[in-house]
Design a protein around this motif. Structure first.
Motif, PDB file in Angstrom:
ATOM      1  N   TYR A  45      40.955  34.780  43.423  1.00  0.00           N
ATOM      2  CA  TYR A  45      42.128  34.396  42.632  1.00  0.00           C
ATOM      3  C   TYR A  45      41.782  34.291  41.150  1.00  0.00           C
ATOM      4  N   PHE A  46      40.712  33.593  40.849  1.00  0.00           N
ATOM      5  CA  PHE A  46      40.350  33.418  39.441  1.00  0.00           C
ATOM      6  C   PHE A  46      39.696  34.668  38.867  1.00  0.00           C
ATOM      7  N   MET A  47      39.114  35.485  39.734  1.00  0.00           N
ATOM      8  CA  MET A  47      38.507  36.731  39.266  1.00  0.00           C
ATOM      9  C   MET A  47      39.552  37.632  38.623  1.00  0.00           C
ATOM     10  N   ASP A  48      40.771  37.599  39.159  1.00  0.00           N
ATOM     11  CA  ASP A  48      41.837  38.449  38.616  1.00  0.00           C
ATOM     12  C   ASP A  48      42.162  38.117  37.166  1.00  0.00           C
ATOM     13  N   LEU A  49      41.813  36.910  36.721  1.00  0.00           N
ATOM     14  CA  LEU A  49      42.131  36.507  35.351  1.00  0.00           C
ATOM     15  C   LEU A  49      41.187  37.123  34.324  1.00  0.00           C
ATOM     16  N   PHE A  50      40.150  37.840  34.787  1.00  0.00           N
ATOM     17  CA  PHE A  50      39.194  38.450  33.864  1.00  0.00           C
ATOM     18  C   PHE A  50      39.566  39.887  33.501  1.00  0.00           C
ATOM     19  N   ASP A  51      40.778  40.320  33.823  1.00  0.00           N
ATOM     20  CA  ASP A  51      41.167  41.708  33.564  1.00  0.00           C
ATOM     21  C   ASP A  51      40.974  42.155  32.114  1.00  0.00           C
ATOM     22  N   PRO A  52      41.288  41.304  31.112  1.00  0.00           N
ATOM     23  CA  PRO A  52      41.156  41.793  29.730  1.00  0.00           C
ATOM     24  C   PRO A  52      39.709  41.879  29.243  1.00  0.00           C
ATOM     25  N   PHE A  53      38.746  41.478  30.053  1.00  0.00           N
ATOM     26  CA  PHE A  53      37.364  41.404  29.583  1.00  0.00           C
ATOM     27  C   PHE A  53      36.741  42.800  29.469  1.00  0.00           C
TER      28      PHE A  53
END
Length: 402
Positions: A45-53
């Motif tokens: 779930y939280f991994m998906d928040l790293f898309d802009p990296f």
């Protein structure tokens, strides 16, 4: 051969063995414990928040977790060592033998002293000893002034290569605008909210992608208002004996039944310090944008020792990451919107800093002139924040020229 050259050689030996060892450990973990599925289930779930990296960041995060998840667990390390002994090189088996006695670990530290090229003495608040590390990554970051000795908090997985030396592994995270205490406080707060672990390494592995949502703000430099570092500081408690009228000589009182807001007399709108009290349930929050502001209010409440230390005390960039990305229940969220007139939760200093950096980088991309000082003055920014913005842009410019 001098001691430091020997350290560099041992670090290089670890690097030479790393690719094969890393692949072997990860493959074994997938076969034996389905670590790939465990990561997707627990961290996805939280991994998906790293898309802009940047490209490759997410992949590196996954590899690091899977590698350290096996080798930082003594039981799994022993099972892996027995099962893989015949397929590893002698040097790799020697490392495993060492790690049975000296566990690899996740470390939060500051770099205290550069002893020689790539050799540093570091200080970890959770370890009760000096640690000597060999790291080319730290050397490069120090050369770029991304790390200040004794100040900049750094997080990395560390692996012993002998009794006296560790090496860094995976992503080196350095948080430019924060203090070590910011992350220590967040660690204890998250532990209270989410559940305690045996040690910092266990905590990082359990809450890996949630905890590293900090990375969303790692590039933001310190934010100041005049000479004050902007922070988020608060504590909530139930106070049946609180008498707000006793503070009317020192505080302005605004009512919105059943709530009262008390602010220091003469306080301008920003940065704020305030007490909000709910008469119905006798709950009170003390909150401020600086530690000095919090301590002033706590002094007024000296008969209530619970407020001597705040529940949460974070730099504003870190607090904004916690609010936006970490899915934690923050006590201060309950009190929002009760007194809207002229009140803001946002930091104009931080907004101006983001604006200035964004405009400067846009000008750089278009290859047009940009006077960062003049624009900062137009925005009414303090010199400390203009200097921080200039440093960020300068580092980006250096990296683009390589």
């Amino acid at each position: 051969m001098d001691k430091y050259q020997e350290f560099r050689n041992q670090s290089s030996d670890f690097t030479d063995h790393l690719e094969h060892l890393e692949q072997s450990v990860i493959n074994w973990g997938v076969r034996k414990y389905k670590t790939d599925k465990a990561f997707a289930k627990d961290q996805g779930y939280f991994m998906d928040l790293f898309d802009p990296f940047p490209e490759g960041y997410q992949t590196s995060m996954v590899i690091t977790w899977m590698f350290t998840r096996i080798l930082m667990d003594q039981d799994k390390l022993l099972k892996y060592a027995r099962a893989s002994k015949d397929s590893l090189f002698p040097g790799q088996n020697q490392f495993l033998k060492l790690w049975k006695k000296q566990k690899p670990f996740w470390s939060l530290f500051t770099v205290e002293e550069r002893l020689a090229k790539q050799i540093f003495r570091i200080k970890d608040p959770f370890e009760k000893r000096d640690i000597i590390i060999c790291s080319s990554s730290l050397e490069n970051l120090l050369n770029e002034e991304d790390i200040q000795l004794g100040l900049t908090p750094v997080i990395s997985a560390l692996f012993p290569v002998n009794e006296d030396l560790v090496v860094s592994y995976g992503i080196i995270r350095r948080y430019k605008g924060w203090l070590l205490d910011d992350i220590v406080r967040l660690y204890y707060y998250m532990s209270e909210e989410l559940g305690w672990c045996d040690d910092f390494s266990s905590f990082v592995l359990k809450y890996y992608t949630r905890f590293f949502q900090m990375d969303q703000r790692m590039e933001i430099p310190p934010v100041f208002h005049k000479d004050q570092r902007l922070e988020r500081v608060f504590r909530e408690a139930c106070l049946p004996d609180f008498q707000p009228e006793a503070l009317k000589d020192r505080m302005d009182i605004l009512e919105n039944e059943p709530y009262l807001k008390l602010t220091p007399k003469g306080q301008e709108g920003f940065p704020y310090s305030e007490i909000i009290y709910n008469r119905d349930n006798q709950t009170l929050i003390v909150q401020s944008m600086s530690r000095n502001g919090y301590d002033f209010l706590a002094g007024l409440l000296k008969d209530f020792p619970v407020f001597r230390e705040p529940l949460l005390h974070l730099s504003y960039p870190l607090y904004s990451a916690v609010r936006e990305y970490m899915d934690l229940d923050l006590a201060d969220e309950y009190w929002e919107g009760l007194f809207d007139q002229g009140e803001t939760e946002d930091s104009p200093e931080l907004d101006d800093l983001n604006t200035l950096i964004g405009e400067a980088l846009a000008a750089m991309n278009k290859k047009v002139p940009f006077d960062i000082e003049s624009r900062g003055w137009e925005l009414g920014m303090p010199e400390e924040n203009i200097r921080s913005a200039r440093d960020v842009v300068s580092r980006v410019e250096k990296k683009l020229k390589r």
